[in-house]
Design an enzyme around this catalytic site. Sequence first.
Site, PDB file in Angstrom:
ATOM      1  N   GLY A 119       0.836  -1.207   0.000  1.00 38.61           N
ATOM      2  CA  GLY A 119       0.000   0.000   0.000  1.00 38.61           C
ATOM      3  C   GLY A 119       0.863   1.246   0.000  1.00 38.61           C
TER       4      GLY A 119
ATOM      5  N   GLY B  13      -0.335   4.760  -0.720  1.00 36.31           N
ATOM      6  CA  GLY B  13      -1.484   5.239   0.048  1.00 36.31           C
ATOM      7  C   GLY B  13      -1.133   6.261   1.108  1.00 36.31           C
TER       8      GLY B  13
ATOM      9  N   ARG C 162     -20.723  -5.641   2.470  1.00 36.88           N
ATOM     10  CA  ARG C 162     -19.722  -6.140   3.389  1.00 36.88           C
ATOM     11  C   ARG C 162     -19.101  -7.455   2.894  1.00 36.88           C
ATOM     12  NH1 ARG C 162     -18.212  -6.313   8.716  1.00 36.88           N
ATOM     13  NH2 ARG C 162     -18.080  -8.443   9.467  1.00 36.88           N
TER      14      ARG C 162
ATOM     15  N   GLY D  28      -3.998  -3.302   7.039  1.00 37.47           N
ATOM     16  CA  GLY D  28      -5.141  -3.116   6.124  1.00 37.47           C
ATOM     17  C   GLY D  28      -6.384  -3.812   6.639  1.00 37.47           C
TER      18      GLY D  28
ATOM     19  N   ASP E 263      -5.811   1.672  18.475  1.00 36.13           N
ATOM     20  CA  ASP E 263      -6.904   1.735  19.450  1.00 36.13           C
ATOM     21  C   ASP E 263      -6.340   1.784  20.871  1.00 36.13           C
ATOM     22  OD1 ASP E 263      -8.855   1.312  17.276  1.00 36.13           O
ATOM     23  OD2 ASP E 263      -7.769  -0.569  17.124  1.00 36.13           O
TER      24      ASP E 263
ATOM     25  N   HIS F  78     -10.478  -4.945  15.429  1.00 34.45           N
ATOM     26  CA  HIS F  78     -10.288  -3.525  15.130  1.00 34.45           C
ATOM     27  C   HIS F  78     -11.544  -3.062  14.391  1.00 34.45           C
ATOM     28  CE1 HIS F  78      -8.779   0.289  13.879  1.00 34.45           C
ATOM     29  NE2 HIS F  78      -8.977  -0.026  12.617  1.00 34.45           N
TER      30      HIS F  78
HETATM   31  P1  NAX Z   1      -5.216   4.286   0.882  1.00 40.34           P
HETATM   32  O1  NAX Z   1      -6.441   3.940   0.105  1.00 40.34           O
HETATM   33  O2  NAX Z   1      -4.740   5.687   0.915  1.00 40.34           O
HETATM   34  O3  NAX Z   1      -4.010   3.385   0.338  1.00 40.34           O
HETATM   35  C1  NAX Z   1      -4.119   2.019   0.132  1.00 40.34           C
HETATM   36  C2  NAX Z   1      -3.055   1.611  -0.861  1.00 40.34           C
HETATM   37  O4  NAX Z   1      -3.067   0.186  -0.928  1.00 40.34           O
HETATM   38  C3  NAX Z   1      -3.292   2.135  -2.270  1.00 40.34           C
HETATM   39  O5  NAX Z   1      -2.109   2.708  -2.769  1.00 40.34           O
HETATM   40  C4  NAX Z   1      -3.672   0.872  -3.033  1.00 40.34           C
HETATM   41  O6  NAX Z   1      -3.290   0.918  -4.402  1.00 40.34           O
HETATM   42  C5  NAX Z   1      -2.896  -0.184  -2.264  1.00 40.34           C
HETATM   43  N1  NAX Z   1      -3.351  -1.559  -2.479  1.00 40.34           N
HETATM   44  C6  NAX Z   1      -4.613  -2.001  -2.661  1.00 40.34           C
HETATM   45  N2  NAX Z   1      -4.614  -3.323  -2.879  1.00 40.34           N
HETATM   46  C7  NAX Z   1      -3.321  -3.719  -2.830  1.00 40.34           C
HETATM   47  C8  NAX Z   1      -2.681  -4.972  -3.013  1.00 40.34           C
HETATM   48  N3  NAX Z   1      -3.384  -6.074  -3.312  1.00 40.34           N
HETATM   49  N4  NAX Z   1      -1.347  -5.024  -2.873  1.00 40.34           N
HETATM   50  C9  NAX Z   1      -0.630  -3.904  -2.609  1.00 40.34           C
HETATM   51  N5  NAX Z   1      -1.186  -2.701  -2.452  1.00 40.34           N
HETATM   52  C10 NAX Z   1      -2.513  -2.612  -2.568  1.00 40.34           C
HETATM   53  O7  NAX Z   1      -5.486   3.717   2.344  1.00 40.34           O
HETATM   54  P2  NAX Z   1      -4.779   4.109   3.726  1.00 40.34           P
HETATM   55  O8  NAX Z   1      -5.477   5.263   4.320  1.00 40.34           O
HETATM   56  O9  NAX Z   1      -3.319   4.168   3.531  1.00 40.34           O
HETATM   57  O10 NAX Z   1      -5.209   2.844   4.618  1.00 40.34           O
HETATM   58  C11 NAX Z   1      -4.727   1.548   4.321  1.00 40.34           C
HETATM   59  C12 NAX Z   1      -5.489   0.496   5.107  1.00 40.34           C
HETATM   60  O11 NAX Z   1      -5.294   0.664   6.510  1.00 40.34           O
HETATM   61  C13 NAX Z   1      -6.999   0.546   4.912  1.00 40.34           C
HETATM   62  O12 NAX Z   1      -7.474  -0.784   4.751  1.00 40.34           O
HETATM   63  C14 NAX Z   1      -7.504   1.109   6.212  1.00 40.34           C
HETATM   64  O13 NAX Z   1      -8.836   0.711   6.475  1.00 40.34           O
HETATM   65  C15 NAX Z   1      -6.529   0.493   7.170  1.00 40.34           C
HETATM   66  N6  NAX Z   1      -6.448   1.080   8.512  1.00 40.34           N
HETATM   67  C16 NAX Z   1      -6.245   0.242   9.563  1.00 40.34           C
HETATM   68  C17 NAX Z   1      -6.071   0.678  10.853  1.00 40.34           C
HETATM   69  C18 NAX Z   1      -5.852  -0.279  11.981  1.00 40.34           C
HETATM   70  O14 NAX Z   1      -5.817   0.197  13.121  1.00 40.34           O
HETATM   71  N7  NAX Z   1      -5.688  -1.591  11.791  1.00 40.34           N
HETATM   72  C19 NAX Z   1      -6.165   2.120  11.161  1.00 40.34           C
HETATM   73  C20 NAX Z   1      -5.949   3.004   9.992  1.00 40.34           C
HETATM   74  C21 NAX Z   1      -6.546   2.517   8.700  1.00 40.34           C
HETATM   75  O15 NAX Z   1      -7.918   2.855   8.687  1.00 40.34           O
END
Ligand code: NAX
Length: 326
Positions: A11, A14, A98, A130, A159, A187
């Site tokens: 990611g 992102g 979902r 993610g 959290d 989470h």
């Molecule tokens: P963004 O949408 O800004 O970035 C995600 C990136 O992942 C993009 O560049 C996309 O192209 C890439 N991606 C998608 N599928 C992929 C794959 N198969 N292989 C490699 N890269 C891939 O999201 P961002 O704000 O950076 O958040 C990333 C993830 O963290 C999201 O799923 C979000 O829900 C999760 N989070 C988890 C948290 C936690 O506490 N566990 C908190 C923060 C965040 O909400």
Amino acid sequence: TKAPLRIAVSGAAGQICYSLLFRIAAGDLFGADRPVALHLLDLPQAQNAVRGVVMELEDCAFPLLSDVAVTDDPNAAFRDVDAALLVGSRPRSKGMERRDLLSANAEIFKTQGAALDANAKREAKVLVVGNPANTNAFILAESAPNFPRDNIASMIRLDHNRAQGQLAAKAGVGVGEIEKLVVWGNHSPTMFADWTFATANGRPLNETISDEAWYRETLIPKVAQRGSAIIEARDASSAASAANAAIDHLRDWMLGSDGRWVSMGLSSIGAYGIPEGLYCGVPATCTAGSIERIEDLKIDEFQRRMIDRTVAELVEERDAVRALLA
Ligand code: NAX
């Protein structure tokens, strides 16, 4: 100088990585005397954007950043790494059910699990950020049968840090004085921020604050809904704090938590009635590369109810995803 630690980060284009990569390269993860090499993974359509991030990394002239590789192939990304931060996942888009979200992510983490199994060192530490993070970690582990399950964790540290901040403010102490806090479960809004064992300067926090109604009706829901409050205010989800939590989690895991309790999404060994193999937020301490689960806490009736509720949601996610993968 020491050999660089190699870290895969998915990611990479992102918003979380826009903070995370720069902090890793600055030495926030392993300290100022340890060079790092980054293996950046993102989708084919994001490769250009990742190259832009790499230009900015170059422009920081970080003395500790020894090299950066960019790829859309998880096999290349995971080769010879010491750690992996799996941040990339499929976000929920408009009108997406979902079930579709779970299945899109199941596919991603199934592929990445197979790549991890085939390429990574067995001692590499893998943190899934993610979402849905717990269930993605579960799929990753199921898809990497020859990779140690205990070297895969999901992130609940954001959290944990959120609860720590709120509790310190309420108690009027520094955040560093709060110990033995636990965030249990998924989470997701069912998570349970638990102050039962927590202390401030060694004194039980529920005596220092002594406001059970605030704990149940303000603290617990506030921590659970903090992510939504940030989206509401910022029009974007938490990014810098998520990156910070990922660094905290991985640093404590690899360098040790110094006796402090941390919350981690770990594969259950059956303690606290959590089904075996389920990735669930639980308390642990770490010493350089190994995790010791805290498994002998006495759980009261309120805790039991709160833990059961979030575990039930995790079981439901696991079963939905298992059906999709079958
Ligand atoms: P963004 O949408 O800004 O970035 C995600 C990136 O992942 C993009 O560049 C996309 O192209 C890439 N991606 C998608 N599928 C992929 C794959 N198969 N292989 C490699 N890269 C891939 O999201 P961002 O704000 O950076 O958040 C990333 C993830 O963290 C999201 O799923 C979000 O829900 C999760 N989070 C988890 C948290 C936690 O506490 N566990 C908190 C923060 C965040 O909400």
